[in-house]
Design an enzyme around this catalytic site. Structure first.
Site, PDB file in Angstrom:
ATOM      1  N   LYS A 145       0.855  -1.186   0.000  1.00 47.30           N
ATOM      2  CA  LYS A 145       0.000   0.000   0.000  1.00 47.30           C
ATOM      3  C   LYS A 145       0.890   1.234   0.000  1.00 47.30           C
ATOM      4  O   LYS A 145       1.742   1.395   0.865  1.00 47.30           O
ATOM      5  CB  LYS A 145      -0.899   0.027   1.238  1.00 47.30           C
ATOM      6  CG  LYS A 145      -2.157  -0.814   1.125  1.00 47.30           C
ATOM      7  CD  LYS A 145      -3.038  -0.552   2.325  1.00 47.30           C
ATOM      8  CE  LYS A 145      -4.353  -1.309   2.242  1.00 47.30           C
ATOM      9  NZ  LYS A 145      -5.204  -1.016   3.428  1.00 47.30           N
ATOM     10  N   LYS A 229       0.979 -10.257   8.798  1.00 45.96           N
ATOM     11  CA  LYS A 229       0.689  -9.372   7.669  1.00 45.96           C
ATOM     12  C   LYS A 229       0.934 -10.086   6.341  1.00 45.96           C
ATOM     13  O   LYS A 229       0.134  -9.985   5.401  1.00 45.96           O
ATOM     14  CB  LYS A 229       1.559  -8.117   7.767  1.00 45.96           C
ATOM     15  CG  LYS A 229       1.324  -7.077   6.663  1.00 45.96           C
ATOM     16  CD  LYS A 229       0.102  -6.241   6.924  1.00 45.96           C
ATOM     17  CE  LYS A 229      -0.112  -5.164   5.867  1.00 45.96           C
ATOM     18  NZ  LYS A 229       0.630  -3.925   6.146  1.00 45.96           N
ATOM     19  N   GLU A 239      -7.219  -6.097  -1.029  1.00 41.05           N
ATOM     20  CA  GLU A 239      -8.192  -5.756   0.020  1.00 41.05           C
ATOM     21  C   GLU A 239      -9.641  -5.941  -0.447  1.00 41.05           C
ATOM     22  O   GLU A 239     -10.485  -5.053  -0.313  1.00 41.05           O
ATOM     23  CB  GLU A 239      -7.967  -4.323   0.505  1.00 41.05           C
ATOM     24  CG  GLU A 239      -8.537  -4.062   1.894  1.00 41.05           C
ATOM     25  CD  GLU A 239      -8.142  -2.717   2.458  1.00 41.05           C
ATOM     26  OE1 GLU A 239      -9.012  -1.851   2.579  1.00 41.05           O
ATOM     27  OE2 GLU A 239      -6.961  -2.541   2.774  1.00 41.05           O
ATOM     28  N   ASN A 247      -7.651  -3.007   8.851  1.00 46.16           N
ATOM     29  CA  ASN A 247      -8.113  -1.647   9.099  1.00 46.16           C
ATOM     30  C   ASN A 247      -8.805  -1.516  10.455  1.00 46.16           C
ATOM     31  O   ASN A 247      -9.442  -0.485  10.720  1.00 46.16           O
ATOM     32  CB  ASN A 247      -9.076  -1.205   7.986  1.00 46.16           C
ATOM     33  CG  ASN A 247      -8.367  -1.027   6.657  1.00 46.16           C
ATOM     34  OD1 ASN A 247      -7.339  -0.385   6.571  1.00 46.16           O
ATOM     35  ND2 ASN A 247      -8.933  -1.622   5.613  1.00 46.16           N
ATOM     36  N   HIS A 250      -8.904   1.753  12.197  1.00 47.69           N
ATOM     37  CA  HIS A 250      -8.382   2.767  11.292  1.00 47.69           C
ATOM     38  C   HIS A 250      -9.435   3.758  10.792  1.00 47.69           C
ATOM     39  O   HIS A 250      -9.093   4.891  10.461  1.00 47.69           O
ATOM     40  CB  HIS A 250      -7.689   2.101  10.101  1.00 47.69           C
ATOM     41  CG  HIS A 250      -6.338   1.550  10.435  1.00 47.69           C
ATOM     42  ND1 HIS A 250      -6.136   0.599  11.412  1.00 47.69           N
ATOM     43  CD2 HIS A 250      -5.103   1.828   9.928  1.00 47.69           C
ATOM     44  CE1 HIS A 250      -4.849   0.306  11.478  1.00 47.69           C
ATOM     45  NE2 HIS A 250      -4.206   1.039  10.600  1.00 47.69           N
ATOM     46  N   HIS A 254      -8.327   7.489  11.136  1.00 49.25           N
ATOM     47  CA  HIS A 254      -8.110   8.410  10.027  1.00 49.25           C
ATOM     48  C   HIS A 254      -8.929   9.684  10.187  1.00 49.25           C
ATOM     49  O   HIS A 254      -8.492  10.775   9.789  1.00 49.25           O
ATOM     50  CB  HIS A 254      -8.448   7.730   8.705  1.00 49.25           C
ATOM     51  CG  HIS A 254      -7.466   6.666   8.316  1.00 49.25           C
ATOM     52  ND1 HIS A 254      -7.694   5.767   7.287  1.00 49.25           N
ATOM     53  CD2 HIS A 254      -6.244   6.345   8.815  1.00 49.25           C
ATOM     54  CE1 HIS A 254      -6.666   4.950   7.182  1.00 49.25           C
ATOM     55  NE2 HIS A 254      -5.771   5.285   8.094  1.00 49.25           N
ATOM     56  N   HIS A 268       0.046   8.332  14.028  1.00 53.15           N
ATOM     57  CA  HIS A 268      -0.856   7.342  13.434  1.00 53.15           C
ATOM     58  C   HIS A 268      -1.165   6.205  14.391  1.00 53.15           C
ATOM     59  O   HIS A 268      -2.322   5.816  14.569  1.00 53.15           O
ATOM     60  CB  HIS A 268      -0.243   6.787  12.145  1.00 53.15           C
ATOM     61  CG  HIS A 268      -1.072   5.713  11.518  1.00 53.15           C
ATOM     62  ND1 HIS A 268      -2.340   5.932  11.004  1.00 53.15           N
ATOM     63  CD2 HIS A 268      -0.823   4.388  11.332  1.00 53.15           C
ATOM     64  CE1 HIS A 268      -2.825   4.802  10.524  1.00 53.15           C
ATOM     65  NE2 HIS A 268      -1.930   3.856  10.714  1.00 53.15           N
TER      66      HIS A 268
END
Length: 370
Positions: A145, A229, A239, A247, A250, A254, A268
């Site tokens: 990504k 991962k 995805e 996610n 996330h 975000h 983050h």
């Protein structure tokens, strides 16, 4: 000792090397075996370059590999249109050809920025990830990504572009500020919470000692995270299913990052930590998750120092603005909210058409300290 993991993606498969002192002992040889020509361009930031650029340059020189370097500003602000444009012009000024390899030496920002540049420069160059932050080592450097941010949200401009090699030297974490180390730790916790209860149990036992700097435990955690991962990416590269579980936390994260202007006021990993707690709280409200599991997760946060609430960052939040960010999330479908929720520790799942009122209530309570 160096662990060699594999991301199985057919012709685009690649290795992940994890260990201590890898940058000065083995990195050059590993890079030499995968690049197409003896010419590379290293992209790093001003902080990381001061500590590690010379080590990498020396390792490459020993393999007769010519390297040039480009230094970008440290911090999330470099994941912008302007910084990306400057990087592209700086790369092109070096007159690369299609056999040139880019090397990202730095944390997640450098990795995302360099990977995106590699995906579009000359319609696609190879690139190598050498992550120097814990967050990048356990998460963003693996999986392909890449991207930059927009004023409308995080990572909304980007592409899937797999590296040809990942080298994670845990010794680079020695120069990482404690706050950055904790930010990365949140992503390790995530793997335990989404689908690996034994990992979460291991963290309950070892995290405090690991975060104090014990290298053997750090290495073990990085290897476990990269294995997790790699398996998910191999099963679902773009995805379309299982990878969406990564996610977890996330969508909330975000939104908080966007509202703080992607600034250093909220890292983050800190945002993800808060987002995972909110996902548990929302799941409990919806009757999906037992309060016992939530209490266990909360206790681990308290034991390690992970942030529990948006009030860690600031006292006042615009709830309407946060809700608006959710509608722009990449997982949203036709305006309906999509979140990764949970049935308990290790039991995360993707929930479509989530009730807006439950999410709003969760936000209000968290942001006002109810």
């Amino acid at each position: 000792m160096t662990s060699n993991l594999r991301v199985a993606l057919g012709e685009r498969s690649y290795d992940i090397l994890v260990g201590q002192h890898v940058l000065g002992n083995g990195a050059g040889d590993a890079i030499a075996r995968v690049i197409k020509s003896k010419s590379v361009i290293i992209v790093s930031d001003e902080h990381v370059a001061r500590f590690y650029l010379h080590r990498l340059s020396n390792a490459l020189e020993e393999q007769q590999i010519r390297s040039r370097s480009i230094i970008v500003k440290a911090g999330e602000a470099s994941k912008s249109y302007s910084a990306f444009a400057d990087l592209m012009e700086n790369i092109l000024e070096q007159k690369p050809d299609r056999n040139t390899t880019l090397i990202a030496l730095g944390g997640g920002v450098v990795g995302d920025l360099t990977g995106f540049a590699a995906s579009v420069c000359l319609r696609g160059l190879d690139f190598i990830q050498i992550p120097t932050s814990l967050l990048a080592q356990v998460d963003s450097s693996v999986g392909g990504k890449t991207g930059i941010n927009s004023k409308f949200g995080k990572n909304l401009i980007g592409s899937f572009h797999q590296p040809i090699l990942v080298i994670a030297d845990v010794e680079t974490l020695a120069t990482l500020p404690a706050r950055e180390l904790m930010s990365g730790y949140a992503e390790i916790v995530k793997y335990g919470l989404i689908n690996d209860p034994p990992l979460f149990t291991w963290l309950e036992k070892n995290a405090v000692e690991m975060l104090s700097g014990k290298r053997e435990l750090v290495t073990e955690a990085v290897v476990a995270s990269c294995n997790a991962k790699a398996a998910i990416v191999a099963a679902d590269e773009k995805e379309q299913g299982q990878r969406a579980l990564l996610n977890f936390g996330h969508t909330f994260a975000h939104a908080f990052e966007a509202e703080t202007g992607f600034s250093q006021s909220l890292l983050h990993g800190e945002a993800v930590a808060i987002g995972m707690i909110l996902a548990f709280q929302a799941s409990v409200k919806m009757g999906l998750c037992d309060k016992v599991d939530y209490a266990r997760v909360k206790a681990h946060y308290e034991a390690t120092g992970l942030p529990l609430s948006p009030q860690y960052v600031q006292k006042e939040w615009n709830i309407d603005a946060l809700m608006e960010h959710f509608t722009r999330d990449k997982k949203a479908k036709d305006g309906a909210l999509t979140f990764v929720l949970t049935h308990g520790i290790g039991k995360a799942f993707v929930a479509n058409n989530v009730d807006n009122s439950v999410i709003r209530e969760t936000l209000v309570e968290a942001c006002r300290g109810v």
